[in-house]
Design an enzyme around this catalytic site. Structure first.
Site, PDB file in Angstrom:
ATOM      1  N   GLY A  43       7.188  -2.324  -2.797  1.00 59.23           N
ATOM      2  CA  GLY A  43       6.543  -1.026  -2.934  1.00 59.23           C
ATOM      3  C   GLY A  43       7.241  -0.114  -3.931  1.00 59.23           C
ATOM      4  O   GLY A  43       6.882  -0.055  -5.107  1.00 59.23           O
ATOM      5  N   CYS A  88       3.079   3.207   9.227  1.00 59.36           N
ATOM      6  CA  CYS A  88       3.390   4.477   8.568  1.00 59.36           C
ATOM      7  C   CYS A  88       4.196   5.385   9.499  1.00 59.36           C
ATOM      8  O   CYS A  88       3.781   5.648  10.639  1.00 59.36           O
ATOM      9  CB  CYS A  88       2.106   5.184   8.145  1.00 59.36           C
ATOM     10  SG  CYS A  88       2.472   6.690   7.238  1.00 59.36           S
ATOM     11  N   PRO A 115       0.856  -1.192   0.000  1.00 59.50           N
ATOM     12  CA  PRO A 115       0.000   0.000   0.000  1.00 59.50           C
ATOM     13  C   PRO A 115       0.888   1.237   0.000  1.00 59.50           C
ATOM     14  O   PRO A 115       1.829   1.318   0.791  1.00 59.50           O
ATOM     15  CB  PRO A 115      -0.768  -0.119   1.326  1.00 59.50           C
ATOM     16  CG  PRO A 115       0.082  -0.972   2.203  1.00 59.50           C
ATOM     17  CD  PRO A 115       0.848  -1.885   1.297  1.00 59.50           C
ATOM     18  N   MET A 116       0.631   2.173  -0.900  1.00 62.87           N
ATOM     19  CA  MET A 116       1.412   3.421  -0.908  1.00 62.87           C
ATOM     20  C   MET A 116       0.468   4.592  -1.145  1.00 62.87           C
ATOM     21  O   MET A 116      -0.122   4.712  -2.216  1.00 62.87           O
ATOM     22  CB  MET A 116       2.495   3.382  -1.988  1.00 62.87           C
ATOM     23  CG  MET A 116       3.666   2.461  -1.665  1.00 62.87           C
ATOM     24  SD  MET A 116       4.956   2.479  -2.926  1.00 62.87           S
ATOM     25  CE  MET A 116       4.219   1.485  -4.223  1.00 62.87           C
ATOM     26  N   GLY A 170      10.418  -4.620   2.528  1.00 62.47           N
ATOM     27  CA  GLY A 170      11.501  -3.655   2.690  1.00 62.47           C
ATOM     28  C   GLY A 170      12.614  -3.891   1.708  1.00 62.47           C
ATOM     29  O   GLY A 170      13.335  -4.885   1.780  1.00 62.47           O
TER      30      GLY A 170
HETATM   31  C1  FMN Z   1       5.004   7.019  -1.136  1.00 63.27           C
HETATM   32  C2  FMN Z   1       4.766   5.967  -0.097  1.00 63.27           C
HETATM   33  C3  FMN Z   1       3.528   5.853   0.502  1.00 63.27           C
HETATM   34  C4  FMN Z   1       3.282   4.853   1.460  1.00 63.27           C
HETATM   35  N1  FMN Z   1       2.029   4.726   1.987  1.00 63.27           N
HETATM   36  C5  FMN Z   1       1.760   3.689   2.826  1.00 63.27           C
HETATM   37  C6  FMN Z   1       0.426   3.436   3.262  1.00 63.27           C
HETATM   38  O1  FMN Z   1      -0.530   4.125   2.875  1.00 63.27           O
HETATM   39  N2  FMN Z   1       0.242   2.388   4.116  1.00 63.27           N
HETATM   40  C7  FMN Z   1       1.276   1.592   4.547  1.00 63.27           C
HETATM   41  O2  FMN Z   1       1.062   0.659   5.315  1.00 63.27           O
HETATM   42  N3  FMN Z   1       2.533   1.802   4.115  1.00 63.27           N
HETATM   43  C8  FMN Z   1       2.784   2.818   3.258  1.00 63.27           C
HETATM   44  N4  FMN Z   1       4.049   2.962   2.769  1.00 63.27           N
HETATM   45  C9  FMN Z   1       5.089   1.978   3.137  1.00 63.27           C
HETATM   46  C10 FMN Z   1       5.127   0.837   2.109  1.00 63.27           C
HETATM   47  O3  FMN Z   1       3.936   0.094   2.136  1.00 63.27           O
HETATM   48  C11 FMN Z   1       6.327  -0.108   2.369  1.00 63.27           C
HETATM   49  O4  FMN Z   1       6.163  -0.660   3.656  1.00 63.27           O
HETATM   50  C12 FMN Z   1       7.667   0.610   2.306  1.00 63.27           C
HETATM   51  O5  FMN Z   1       7.739   1.458   1.175  1.00 63.27           O
HETATM   52  C13 FMN Z   1       8.832  -0.405   2.257  1.00 63.27           C
HETATM   53  O6  FMN Z   1       8.730  -1.227   1.121  1.00 63.27           O
HETATM   54  P1  FMN Z   1       9.654  -0.974  -0.196  1.00 63.27           P
HETATM   55  O7  FMN Z   1      11.075  -0.896   0.268  1.00 63.27           O
HETATM   56  O8  FMN Z   1       9.374  -2.138  -1.080  1.00 63.27           O
HETATM   57  O9  FMN Z   1       9.211   0.346  -0.782  1.00 63.27           O
HETATM   58  C14 FMN Z   1       4.311   3.970   1.838  1.00 63.27           C
HETATM   59  C15 FMN Z   1       5.567   4.100   1.241  1.00 63.27           C
HETATM   60  C16 FMN Z   1       5.806   5.052   0.279  1.00 63.27           C
HETATM   61  C17 FMN Z   1       7.166   5.155  -0.360  1.00 63.27           C
END
Ligand code: FMN
Length: 341
Positions: free
Chosen positions: A239, A115, A32-33, A216
């Site tokens: 993500g 978050c 979720p982002m 992550g």
């Molecule tokens: C722009 C952005 C928005 C995010 N929004 C959420 C969110 O709405 N809910 C959530 O649980 N995590 C949110 N995250 C965290 C991501 O879900 C994820 O845990 C984090 O980016 C690490 O994963 P990655 O290294 O694959 O990006 C967000 C991350 C980014 C970069």
């Protein structure tokens, strides 16, 4: 379990996995982002084969009070299961929002306890909940009680390195009826700095028998395999690696090949049109800019600054899209020339 055994039992990313009462088509979850994984983005990720996609977080109180953009975040067409993520700090609003989401088509509710944003933790929701496990549990219990669909939990390793309490919260959450846990291998105080600690996620694996998703810094297939091996998780979540390539979770799952050449330009054009249709022309043009920026950074990284800026500031949707496609075509030609040299 010794490492050797664990390696032998490493799940295949393309194989389905299940939580109690529901199964998912593969083991690669789109994270979720907020501001990114809106309905158009999720629809593309789903079409290309992501195993599971999750909405942007929906503020529970706003949803229950009918305010802000919460309702748009709840929308779904064509994606099953529909997993809605809720954020909040009060059990009452979490329960109300969960009922609304379930009543409007959600198949799974995910609770956001990860978050790190000050706007969110300042309101004591998101990862701030990890500082007060008793309060976190009251939210979890209220949400689970409110609905008869599965409720899952996403969190970090802890608030900071001295309070890595994800295993304790996961254990209590499992007893409270949570059906799956996702762990981002960082503490809140790390925000997005450094490397996610994939080994530390294993402490949660050892604490619960729930399906576990590890998250992550998963960008490549090697990363996805390695995080499963080190964490002992059942599935991976990716993500930021999907920004500028909504198909990427499907590629990691072995469900599709990354589109190239004209096929890629077609998907990007379609994504743009989907955003305009979803948000309406004016908001759509503005909202789409970050995605166009990611497409340019990924596929035309050497684009001259002034051309990139003119795409990203265009107020006319046709000008923005044609400028983007031109830049991306030039980017491809440049790559071909380098490869031929
Ligand atoms: C722009 C952005 C928005 C995010 N929004 C959420 C969110 O709405 N809910 C959530 O649980 N995590 C949110 N995250 C965290 C991501 O879900 C994820 O845990 C984090 O980016 C690490 O994963 P990655 O290294 O694959 O990006 C967000 C991350 C980014 C970069």
């Amino acid at each position: 379990m010794c490492l050797k055994d664990n390696h032998l039992h490493l799940p295949t990313l393309s194989s389905p996995f299940a939580i109690e009462g529901m199964s998912f088509r593969n083991r690669v979850v789109l994270a979720p982002m907020s501001g990114v994984t809106d309905l158009p983005f999720r629809q593309l990720a789903w079409r290309y084969g992501a195993g599971l996609v999750v909405t942007e977080m929906v503020a529970s109180r706003e949803l229950a009070c009918n305010a802000g953009e919460s309702w748009a975040r709840l929308k779904n067409t064509g994606i099953t299961p529909h997993m809605v993520q809720l954020a909040g700090r009060e059990a009452h609003w979490m329960a109300e929002a969960a009922k609304i989401a379930a009543g409007n088509g959600a198949d799974v509710i995910d609770i956001n306890m990860g978050c790190p944003a000050k706007k969110v933790t300042g309101g004591y929701s998101g990862s701030a909940l990890m500082r007060d496990p008793d309060h976190a549990l009251s939210l979890i219990e209220a949400t689970v009680r409110a609905v008869d669909i599965p409720v899952t939990l996403k969190m970090r390793l802890g608030w900071d390195e001295t309070t890595m309490n994800a295993p304790e919260i996961a254990r209590r959450a499992e007893a409270a009826g949570i059906r799956m846990v996702t762990i981002h291998g960082r503490t809140r105080m790390q925000f997005y700095k450094g490397q996610a600690d994939w080994d530390a996620i294993r402490a949660v694996r050892d604490a619960v028998s729930l399906p576990l998703v590890a998250n992550g810094d998963v960008t490549t297939l090697d990363d996805a395999t390695e995080i499963l091996k080190r964490s002992g998780a059942d599935a991976v979540m990716t993500g930021r690696a999907c920004q500028g390539r909504p198909w990427h979770a499907g590629v990691l799952a072995g469900a599709c090949a990354a589109p190239e050449g004209q096929a890629r330009l077609d998907v990007i054009s379609e994504h743009y049109e989907m955003m305009l249709a979803f948000y309406g022309m004016e908001t759509g043009v503005r909202h789409a800019r970050k995605h166009l920026g990611w497409y340019i950074d990924r596929f035309a990284p050497d684009a001259p600054g002034h051309r990139k800026a003119s795409v990203l500031t265009a107020t006319d949707h046709k000008a923005a899209l044609s400028g983007l496609l031109e830049l991306l075509r030039d980017g491809e030609t440049a790559v071909e020339r380098t490869m031929a040299a």
